[in-house]
Design a protein around this motif. Sequence first.
Motif, PDB file in Angstrom:
ATOM      1  N   UNK A 148       7.754   0.232  -6.580  1.00 17.10           N
ATOM      2  CA  UNK A 148       8.382   0.980  -5.482  1.00 17.10           C
ATOM      3  C   UNK A 148       7.558   0.915  -4.191  1.00 17.10           C
ATOM      4  N   UNK A 149       6.354   0.320  -4.251  1.00 15.36           N
ATOM      5  CA  UNK A 149       5.433   0.366  -3.117  1.00 15.36           C
ATOM      6  C   UNK A 149       5.987  -0.383  -1.912  1.00 15.36           C
ATOM      7  N   UNK A 150       5.872   0.237  -0.744  1.00 19.20           N
ATOM      8  CA  UNK A 150       6.298  -0.372   0.511  1.00 19.20           C
ATOM      9  C   UNK A 150       5.110  -0.401   1.464  1.00 19.20           C
ATOM     10  N   UNK A 151       4.737  -1.580   1.913  1.00 19.09           N
ATOM     11  CA  UNK A 151       3.626  -1.711   2.845  1.00 19.09           C
ATOM     12  C   UNK A 151       2.309  -1.950   2.125  1.00 19.09           C
ATOM     13  N   UNK A 152       1.320  -2.507   2.837  1.00 22.89           N
ATOM     14  CA  UNK A 152       0.047  -2.881   2.225  1.00 22.89           C
ATOM     15  C   UNK A 152      -0.745  -1.699   1.672  1.00 22.89           C
ATOM     16  N   UNK A 153      -0.736  -0.564   2.356  1.00 25.44           N
ATOM     17  CA  UNK A 153      -1.523   0.584   1.885  1.00 25.44           C
ATOM     18  C   UNK A 153      -1.036   1.061   0.525  1.00 25.44           C
ATOM     19  N   UNK A 154       0.276   1.205   0.384  1.00 24.93           N
ATOM     20  CA  UNK A 154       0.836   1.674  -0.884  1.00 24.93           C
ATOM     21  C   UNK A 154       0.623   0.651  -1.991  1.00 24.93           C
ATOM     22  N   UNK A 155       0.758  -0.638  -1.673  1.00 24.55           N
ATOM     23  CA  UNK A 155       0.550  -1.669  -2.688  1.00 24.55           C
ATOM     24  C   UNK A 155      -0.898  -1.666  -3.169  1.00 24.55           C
ATOM     25  N   UNK A 156      -1.832  -1.546  -2.247  1.00 24.53           N
ATOM     26  CA  UNK A 156      -3.248  -1.507  -2.629  1.00 24.53           C
ATOM     27  C   UNK A 156      -3.525  -0.304  -3.509  1.00 24.53           C
ATOM     28  N   UNK A 157      -2.988   0.841  -3.135  1.00 24.96           N
ATOM     29  CA  UNK A 157      -3.225   2.053  -3.918  1.00 24.96           C
ATOM     30  C   UNK A 157      -2.707   1.888  -5.347  1.00 24.96           C
ATOM     31  N   UNK A 158      -1.504   1.352  -5.506  1.00 27.77           N
ATOM     32  CA  UNK A 158      -0.930   1.172  -6.841  1.00 27.77           C
ATOM     33  C   UNK A 158      -1.715   0.128  -7.638  1.00 27.77           C
ATOM     34  N   UNK A 159      -2.116  -0.962  -6.990  1.00 26.52           N
ATOM     35  CA  UNK A 159      -2.897  -1.995  -7.664  1.00 26.52           C
ATOM     36  C   UNK A 159      -4.249  -1.466  -8.123  1.00 26.52           C
ATOM     37  N   UNK A 160      -4.882  -0.648  -7.292  1.00 26.63           N
ATOM     38  CA  UNK A 160      -6.170  -0.078  -7.685  1.00 26.63           C
ATOM     39  C   UNK A 160      -5.997   0.925  -8.823  1.00 26.63           C
ATOM     40  N   UNK A 161      -4.861   1.634  -8.830  1.00 26.30           N
ATOM     41  CA  UNK A 161      -4.575   2.504  -9.957  1.00 26.30           C
ATOM     42  C   UNK A 161      -4.456   1.687 -11.240  1.00 26.30           C
ATOM     43  N   UNK A 162      -3.725   0.561 -11.165  1.00 22.02           N
ATOM     44  CA  UNK A 162      -3.611  -0.329 -12.316  1.00 22.02           C
ATOM     45  C   UNK A 162      -4.991  -0.807 -12.773  1.00 22.02           C
ATOM     46  N   UNK A 163      -5.834  -1.162 -11.812  1.00 20.89           N
ATOM     47  CA  UNK A 163      -7.157  -1.687 -12.148  1.00 20.89           C
ATOM     48  C   UNK A 163      -8.033  -0.621 -12.794  1.00 20.89           C
TER      49      UNK A 163
END
Length: 407
Positions: A148-163
């Motif tokens: 559901x992430x829109x924009x680089x900030x949200x994508x980074x946040x979700x990816x770091x959560x995954x990591x």
Amino acid sequence: MRNRYLALLMAMAAMPAIGHAMQDAAPAAPAPAPATSTIQQLFEQSTQATEAADYPRALEILTALEGRVVRNPRSLAIVRVRKAMVLAELSRWVEARDLLNQAAPALPRDDASLSTDRYRAAYTLGRVSMGDLDYVGALAHFSAALAEAEGPAARIQALLGQAQAGTFVDPAEALKAAEAANVIAVADPKMFDKASLAHIDLIRGRALLNLGQFDPAEKLFARAVKQQGGLTTKVDFDDLVTRSDASIAAMLAGHRDTARNYLVYTGAGRMPQQDFTQGADMALPRCGEDGVQPDDYAVVEFGISDSGAVSYARPVYGSRPGPSALAFARAVRDWSWRPDDVKNIPALFRFVTRLELRCSTAEGGPSMLAGPTKALGDWLEARRVPGPVLDNVPMTRQRALLLQQAN
């Protein structure tokens, strides 16, 4: 212009996920919001309060707003998601989870305008799951957030959560997620400040650390230390955590002098007033249970609340890749100290402490409450008096319940 919103997200993601131990006392109910405000005004006021980190005020407004939109399922779900986010910031994780479990399914999947709210719900559920040390569940929630992430900030946040979650589920996949976040960040260096880049390096480094790639991890941690201002005598939460990570990597890489230098700049060992273990209930996992082998060890980070309960616990490093380190973190989550002894531990070390732990070869490494609890249970059973229900109750609360029952 640097992305201040991302900096806020990074700070939220870096802070410990505080779990069940913070549910001991019921918070005071906030005063009602002004009844004369319109629904739109209340919504705008709640957004302003949240952005200003005035979470008690935001909760007050959102609670009032929840009552005003109760007949509109769509609006009610949106308000409840935002209320749950605020509850999470106030460390009221059980309430946040319960509210999200109601609200998230009620957000229409085919409504593109609600993508941000679906993202927020999934990401907050991921944080709650990490607080519960359910890293598999957290990974699923962060993956839903990424969709559901829109924009680089949200994508980074979700990816770091995954990591972060994946490091103790599948560290190789966790590293891929962290590297993907780094690719987004370096693509626009003007958008992200040094604190954000340091945070990304920390999560990349922890995945490498738990894959046994100690030299590359040490280099990333060293760069993160530099991005935070270098080895100065200033020590806040971020400094302590980063320097500790660097010390662990350097020690495992065989660079003992470097490791000691980092450790000196964490302020470790400066607790002159008492032995850290004095008066503590610090049971360890039993060797051979929950997948923990006798040769396994882990580094676990935790905090201690004023009540003496552990406010959060999370694994940092496991000697064997995978979930074994989570067993040590679960054991730490149930530790407790006497409140009078907690006062003698410096505030920063109550907020964040790290210990290297091994499993116990004793009969379960029992809690100090195990014997007294059994004795009280036998005594109550002999008198046909029902005992207190202690399942999923923090240790400090267990003590209070036992004392109440005994009296």
